[in-house]
Motif scaffolding. Structure first.
Motif, PDB file in Angstrom:
ATOM      1  N   THR A 185       7.412   9.898   3.502  1.00 14.61           N
ATOM      2  CA  THR A 185       7.214   8.330   3.801  1.00 14.61           C
ATOM      3  C   THR A 185       8.429   7.776   4.417  1.00 14.61           C
ATOM      4  N   MET A 186       9.489   8.067   3.640  1.00  9.88           N
ATOM      5  CA  MET A 186      10.676   7.410   3.919  1.00  9.88           C
ATOM      6  C   MET A 186      11.383   7.889   5.195  1.00  9.88           C
ATOM      7  N   THR A 187      11.195   9.336   5.490  1.00  2.00           N
ATOM      8  CA  THR A 187      11.574   9.897   6.611  1.00  2.00           C
ATOM      9  C   THR A 187      10.743   9.495   7.801  1.00  2.00           C
ATOM     10  N   LEU A 188       9.714   9.327   7.527  1.00  5.05           N
ATOM     11  CA  LEU A 188       8.561   8.594   8.610  1.00  5.05           C
ATOM     12  C   LEU A 188       9.023   7.460   9.305  1.00  5.05           C
ATOM     13  N   TRP A 189       9.545   6.297   8.334  1.00  4.23           N
ATOM     14  CA  TRP A 189      10.009   5.056   8.965  1.00  4.23           C
ATOM     15  C   TRP A 189      11.229   5.404   9.524  1.00  4.23           C
ATOM     16  N   GLN A 204      -7.103  -0.099   1.595  1.00  8.64           N
ATOM     17  CA  GLN A 204      -7.642  -1.307   1.677  1.00  8.64           C
ATOM     18  C   GLN A 204      -9.339  -1.169   1.713  1.00  8.64           C
ATOM     19  N   LEU A 205      -9.462  -0.401   2.558  1.00 13.26           N
ATOM     20  CA  LEU A 205     -10.980  -0.223   2.945  1.00 13.26           C
ATOM     21  C   LEU A 205     -11.815   0.679   1.613  1.00 13.26           C
ATOM     22  N   SER A 206     -10.978   1.654   1.246  1.00 15.41           N
ATOM     23  CA  SER A 206     -11.644   2.394   0.235  1.00 15.41           C
ATOM     24  C   SER A 206     -11.330   2.112  -1.224  1.00 15.41           C
ATOM     25  N   ASP A 207     -10.552   0.880  -1.317  1.00 12.60           N
ATOM     26  CA  ASP A 207     -10.224   0.360  -2.611  1.00 12.60           C
ATOM     27  C   ASP A 207      -9.326   1.460  -3.397  1.00 12.60           C
ATOM     28  N   ASN A 208      -8.351   2.015  -2.874  1.00 15.94           N
ATOM     29  CA  ASN A 208      -7.507   3.061  -3.254  1.00 15.94           C
ATOM     30  C   ASN A 208      -6.097   2.598  -3.414  1.00 15.94           C
ATOM     31  N   TRP A 209      -5.787   1.357  -3.503  1.00 19.46           N
ATOM     32  CA  TRP A 209      -4.434   0.871  -3.748  1.00 19.46           C
ATOM     33  C   TRP A 209      -3.959   1.252  -5.158  1.00 19.46           C
ATOM     34  N   GLY A 210      -2.686   1.388  -5.295  1.00 23.79           N
ATOM     35  CA  GLY A 210      -2.018   1.986  -6.593  1.00 23.79           C
ATOM     36  C   GLY A 210      -0.559   2.090  -6.392  1.00 23.79           C
ATOM     37  N   ILE A 211      -0.149   2.796  -7.425  1.00 24.52           N
ATOM     38  CA  ILE A 211       1.301   3.094  -7.387  1.00 24.52           C
ATOM     39  C   ILE A 211       1.756   4.035  -6.425  1.00 24.52           C
ATOM     40  N   HIS A 212       0.578   4.877  -6.132  1.00 23.25           N
ATOM     41  CA  HIS A 212       0.839   6.110  -5.215  1.00 23.25           C
ATOM     42  C   HIS A 212       0.935   5.471  -3.685  1.00 23.25           C
ATOM     43  N   ALA A 213       0.749   4.121  -3.468  1.00 26.29           N
ATOM     44  CA  ALA A 213       0.629   3.713  -2.181  1.00 26.29           C
ATOM     45  C   ALA A 213       2.329   3.095  -1.751  1.00 26.29           C
ATOM     46  N   LEU A 214       3.122   3.222  -2.736  1.00 31.37           N
ATOM     47  CA  LEU A 214       4.568   2.637  -2.638  1.00 31.37           C
ATOM     48  C   LEU A 214       5.034   3.646  -1.679  1.00 31.37           C
ATOM     49  N   ALA A 257       1.849   3.766  13.739  1.00 31.51           N
ATOM     50  CA  ALA A 257       0.337   3.648  13.474  1.00 31.51           C
ATOM     51  C   ALA A 257      -0.123   4.511  12.532  1.00 31.51           C
ATOM     52  N   SER A 258       0.337   5.643  12.090  1.00 31.64           N
ATOM     53  CA  SER A 258      -0.312   6.417  11.320  1.00 31.64           C
ATOM     54  C   SER A 258      -0.012   5.874   9.824  1.00 31.64           C
ATOM     55  N   GLU A 259       1.110   5.234   9.500  1.00 30.54           N
ATOM     56  CA  GLU A 259       1.325   4.842   7.988  1.00 30.54           C
ATOM     57  C   GLU A 259       0.467   3.319   8.012  1.00 30.54           C
ATOM     58  N   LEU A 260       0.437   2.709   8.971  1.00 31.19           N
ATOM     59  CA  LEU A 260      -0.387   1.429   8.812  1.00 31.19           C
ATOM     60  C   LEU A 260      -1.849   1.895   8.719  1.00 31.19           C
ATOM     61  N   SER A 261      -2.592   2.903   9.584  1.00 26.83           N
ATOM     62  CA  SER A 261      -3.588   3.109   9.339  1.00 26.83           C
ATOM     63  C   SER A 261      -3.847   3.804   7.818  1.00 26.83           C
ATOM     64  N   LEU A 262      -2.936   4.371   7.044  1.00 27.32           N
ATOM     65  CA  LEU A 262      -3.256   4.646   6.007  1.00 27.32           C
ATOM     66  C   LEU A 262      -3.306   3.625   4.770  1.00 27.32           C
ATOM     67  N   VAL A 286      -1.179  14.695  11.174  1.00 33.72           N
ATOM     68  CA  VAL A 286      -0.610  13.837  12.242  1.00 33.72           C
ATOM     69  C   VAL A 286       0.959  13.368  12.106  1.00 33.72           C
ATOM     70  N   ALA A 287       0.855  12.737  10.716  1.00 24.24           N
ATOM     71  CA  ALA A 287       2.118  12.178  10.356  1.00 24.24           C
ATOM     72  C   ALA A 287       3.018  13.056  10.236  1.00 24.24           C
ATOM     73  N   HIS A 288       3.025  14.142   9.535  1.00 23.00           N
ATOM     74  CA  HIS A 288       3.936  15.162   9.421  1.00 23.00           C
ATOM     75  C   HIS A 288       4.318  15.826  10.808  1.00 23.00           C
ATOM     76  N   ALA A 289       3.360  15.879  11.479  1.00 27.13           N
ATOM     77  CA  ALA A 289       3.736  16.786  12.728  1.00 27.13           C
ATOM     78  C   ALA A 289       4.686  15.724  13.667  1.00 27.13           C
ATOM     79  N   ALA A 290       4.412  14.454  13.803  1.00 24.71           N
ATOM     80  CA  ALA A 290       5.008  13.429  14.467  1.00 24.71           C
ATOM     81  C   ALA A 290       6.425  13.180  13.757  1.00 24.71           C
ATOM     82  N   ILE A 291       6.688  13.328  12.543  1.00 29.27           N
ATOM     83  CA  ILE A 291       7.996  13.281  11.947  1.00 29.27           C
ATOM     84  C   ILE A 291       8.901  14.387  12.636  1.00 29.27           C
ATOM     85  N   ILE A 292       8.409  15.793  12.468  1.00 30.91           N
ATOM     86  CA  ILE A 292       9.192  16.936  13.068  1.00 30.91           C
ATOM     87  C   ILE A 292       9.359  16.710  14.830  1.00 30.91           C
TER      88      ILE A 292
END
Length: 226
Positions: A76-80, A60-70, A50-55, A128-134
């Motif tokens: 990000t990889m260890t989250l998944w 999308q809502l803030s029109d902030n798509w870019g290379i950084h979203a990959l 949910a944390s990553e999907l919310s990002l 939240v995302a980093h705390a949940a990874i640990i």
């Protein structure tokens, strides 16, 4: 307002992460009983997803798509990987998530590469995302009884380099800086203690091995005292 390292907002985010993992350890005996065991394990997986999907939704809502979203940053990889580990209870995924997830997320929490501060969405997502990874690896260790082996250190080390391949390729094609392989982050980080690029990449090889062994040693010490 920009995020300020070692500010009250920073300490609050770190404290949240500590309390989340400490709570899992403190109540581990209760969490081993059903329905808590399954509920918490699936709940942590859901929190990670949910944390990553919310990002993505915020992009999308803030029109902030870019290379950084990959999804090629280490966390990000260890989250998944952590989410899949929780759902599948997969031992190899655990070995990778335990070392790379904990060490990567800890470094991120101590020296956040973050621009926005409380109460911005990105502030909450980051901590939240980093705390949940640990917490995911702490849960599998303290509640489910999983343990890294000495061979796990080698698997994590190899896994790190495998994850670095697509990040490096994308960096070379787009000028991005996934996993900070192309340059040091613009915000203060532990990499500032190392040599300039590209020499810090060689130094990191040694640092990573030392940290992997130290984390493995912590588990051995804990197990000997319990």
């Amino acid at each position: 307002m920009e995020f300020v390292p070692l500010s009250a907002a920073h300490f609050a985010g770190v404290l949240f992460s500590v309390l989340l993992s400490a709570g899992i350890i403190l109540f581990r005996k209760t969490l081993r009983r059903e329905p808590f065991r399954t509920t918490v394990r699936h709940g942590l997986a859901a929190l990670l997803v949910a944390s990553e999907l919310s990002l993505y939704g915020w992009y999308q809502l803030s029109d902030n798509w870019g290379i950084h979203a990959l999804p090629f940053q280490l966390c990000t990889m260890t989250l998944w990987i952590s989410a899949a580990m929780l759902i599948m209870q997969h031992k190899v995924l655990y070995e990778i998530a335990f070392f790379l997830g904990i060490l990567g997320a800890m470094q991120a929490l101590l020296t956040p590469n973050l621009s926005q501060t409380f109460p911005h969405f990105r502030y909450f997502h980051f901590f939240v995302a980093h705390a949940a990874i640990i917490a995911a690896s702490v849960y599998m260790t303290a509640v489910e009884g999983f343990r890294p082996r000495f061979a796990s250190v080698a698997k994590a080390y190899v896994g790190l380099h495998i994850l670095a391949v697509p990040a490096a390729v994308v960096n070379s094609l787009t000028g991005s800086n996934f996993m900070f392989l192309a340059r040091k982050p613009s915000t203060p980080s532990l990499l500032d203690l190392l040599a300039p690029w590209p020499w810090y990449l060689l130094q990191l090889e040694v640092v990573v091995i030392v940290l992997l062994l130290l984390l493995y040693g912590v588990i051995l010490l804990i197990d000997k005292q319990t």
